[in-house]
Design an enzyme around this catalytic site. Structure first.
Site, mmCIF file in Angstrom:
data_model
loop_
_atom_site.group_PDB
_atom_site.id
_atom_site.type_symbol
_atom_site.label_atom_id
_atom_site.label_comp_id
_atom_site.label_asym_id
_atom_site.label_seq_id
_atom_site.Cartn_x
_atom_site.Cartn_y
_atom_site.Cartn_z
ATOM 1 N N HIS A 34 0.866 -1.186 0.000
ATOM 2 C CA HIS A 34 0.000 0.000 0.000
ATOM 3 C C HIS A 34 0.901 1.235 0.000
ATOM 4 C CE1 HIS A 34 1.088 0.105 4.195
ATOM 5 N NE2 HIS A 34 0.561 -1.093 4.379
ATOM 6 N N GLU A 35 0.281 2.384 0.051
ATOM 7 C CA GLU A 35 1.029 3.646 -0.055
ATOM 8 C C GLU A 35 2.123 3.746 1.017
ATOM 9 O OE1 GLU A 35 2.468 6.819 -1.630
ATOM 10 O OE2 GLU A 35 0.945 5.621 -2.647
ATOM 11 N N GLY A 36 1.892 3.149 2.178
ATOM 12 C CA GLY A 36 2.914 3.175 3.232
ATOM 13 C C GLY A 36 4.199 2.497 2.764
ATOM 14 N N HIS A 37 4.063 1.324 2.121
ATOM 15 C CA HIS A 37 5.260 0.646 1.598
ATOM 16 C C HIS A 37 5.909 1.483 0.484
ATOM 17 C CE1 HIS A 37 2.796 -2.987 2.877
ATOM 18 N NE2 HIS A 37 3.925 -3.192 3.518
ATOM 19 N N GLN A 61 7.326 -15.700 11.894
ATOM 20 C CA GLN A 61 6.845 -14.641 12.784
ATOM 21 C C GLN A 61 5.335 -14.733 13.060
ATOM 22 O OE1 GLN A 61 8.290 -11.649 9.848
ATOM 23 N NE2 GLN A 61 6.522 -10.440 10.472
ATOM 24 N N GLY A 148 8.978 0.979 8.364
ATOM 25 C CA GLY A 148 7.940 1.923 8.772
ATOM 26 C C GLY A 148 7.875 2.044 10.293
ATOM 27 N N LYS A 150 5.145 2.532 11.884
ATOM 28 C CA LYS A 150 3.918 1.954 12.432
ATOM 29 C C LYS A 150 4.268 0.741 13.283
ATOM 30 C CE LYS A 150 0.766 -0.634 10.291
ATOM 31 N NZ LYS A 150 0.463 -1.757 11.207
ATOM 32 N N ASP A 151 5.215 -0.054 12.804
ATOM 33 C CA ASP A 151 5.716 -1.191 13.590
ATOM 34 C C ASP A 151 6.863 -0.676 14.452
ATOM 35 O OD1 ASP A 151 4.077 -3.418 12.457
ATOM 36 O OD2 ASP A 151 4.952 -2.642 10.621
ATOM 37 N N GLN A 154 9.147 -3.123 16.271
ATOM 38 C CA GLN A 154 9.953 -3.862 15.283
ATOM 39 C C GLN A 154 11.160 -3.029 14.856
ATOM 40 O OE1 GLN A 154 8.517 -6.336 11.797
ATOM 41 N NE2 GLN A 154 8.787 -4.414 10.724
#
Ligand code: PAF
Length: 282
Positions: A34-37, A61, A148, A150-151, A154
């Site tokens: 998606h746009e995030g990637h 995972q 990102g 968001k994680d 991680q």
């Protein structure tokens, strides 16, 4: 203009394609882009190096009851999306290529960082992430790797792994890309029904409220409880919603909370069968 982009499935082919003088900039993903990637790929492009995006749904995972089998696999569509972003190579190994034998050597991150928050609710998750990320780094040999925020946890774990193993890679974290209404973009958002999609905004709203009250003299513990109960009352299954220090994801002392220590409000909750995570720095 469309970029010439190569789709590669084997480590041998990847190594020969990357035999040039410049080590690449790398964006590891599990696909369903998606746009995030795509924002991560555009950041990778800025470094003036060949850009590699990997697409691999990493069994290690996922817990047995999680969504490994139904995780969307949309390679042809993902490759189309990557055209025009400046990506040069898509590395999409199958399981037999990346794990030709059971992956018994694993990278175990420290419990203080990896067994809290996500790791408490997804035991072994960060061992799975570190193991595949290290292996992908070995395949791609990147000079730069883009993840990102968001994680959030991680990213911290990967940073720490790269530092502790002296990996010759600069790990970069990019801001979360959000839908127009504020929902963090995620490959898992597609699991949401129309009603759930509307209700999904309750998670970022709760995190914004927690972040906004982070420096209240009265403390945030009652608010954390109230927000968790609020989500539960709307039918969510909240795992955690909490204020932490950005540097190590531990709870801040009162002096730190009131004294300007950089903090982050982090949350994870299940809505129907979909687990969402998000965070807001404060
Ligand atoms: O963030 C992800 O998509 C995955 O955890 C990663 C980093 C690609 C490892 O499988």
């Amino acid at each position: 203009m469309a970029t010439e982009l190569r789709l590669i499935h084997t480590i041998a082919e990847l190594r020969s394609a990357l035999a040039g003088p410049l080590r690449p900039a790398f964006v590891p993903t599990m696909g369903k882009l998606h746009e995030g990637h795509l924002a991560l790929v555009r950041e990778a492009r800025r470094h003036g190096r060949p850009v590699v995006t990997s697409i691999f749904v990493n069994r290690l995972q996922f817990l047995p009851h999680e969504d490994f089998d139904r995780y969307p696999r949309t390679l042809a569509r993902d490759v189309e999306l990557l055209r025009g972003t400046g990506c040069d190579l898509v590395f999409a190994p199958d399981e037999a290529e990346l794990y030709p034998e059971p992956q018994v050597f694993k990278v175990a991150p420290p419990p203080a960082l990896a067994d809290i928050l996500e790791g408490e609710f997804r035991p072994g998750f960060f061992t799975g992430v570190c193991t595949v990320v290290l292996k992908l780094f070995e395949c791609v040999q990147p000079a730069v790797a883009v993840f990102g925020r968001k994680d959030y946890q991680q990213l911290q774990v990967v940073h720490a792994m790269a530092r502790q193993f002296a990996l010759p890679v600069e790990v970069i974290g990019m801001p979360t890309v959000r839908e127009a209404d504020g929902l963090a973009m995620s490959s898992r958002n597609d699991y949401l029904s129309a009603d759930e999609r509307r209700d999904a905004l309750a998670l970022p709203a709760a995190l914004r409220r927690l972040a906004g009250c982070a420096r209240e003299p009265a403390g945030v513990a009652p608010l954390e409880r109230e927000l968790l109960q609020g989500l539960a009352g709307r039918g969510w299954g909240p795992d955690y919603l909490t204020l932490r220090r950005r540097r190590d994801l531990q709870p801040p002392s009162e002096a730190e909370r009131l004294g300007g220590e950089p903090l982050v409000a982090l949350g994870a909750a299940r809505l129907g069968t979909t687990r969402l995570i998000d965070n807001v720095e404060c």
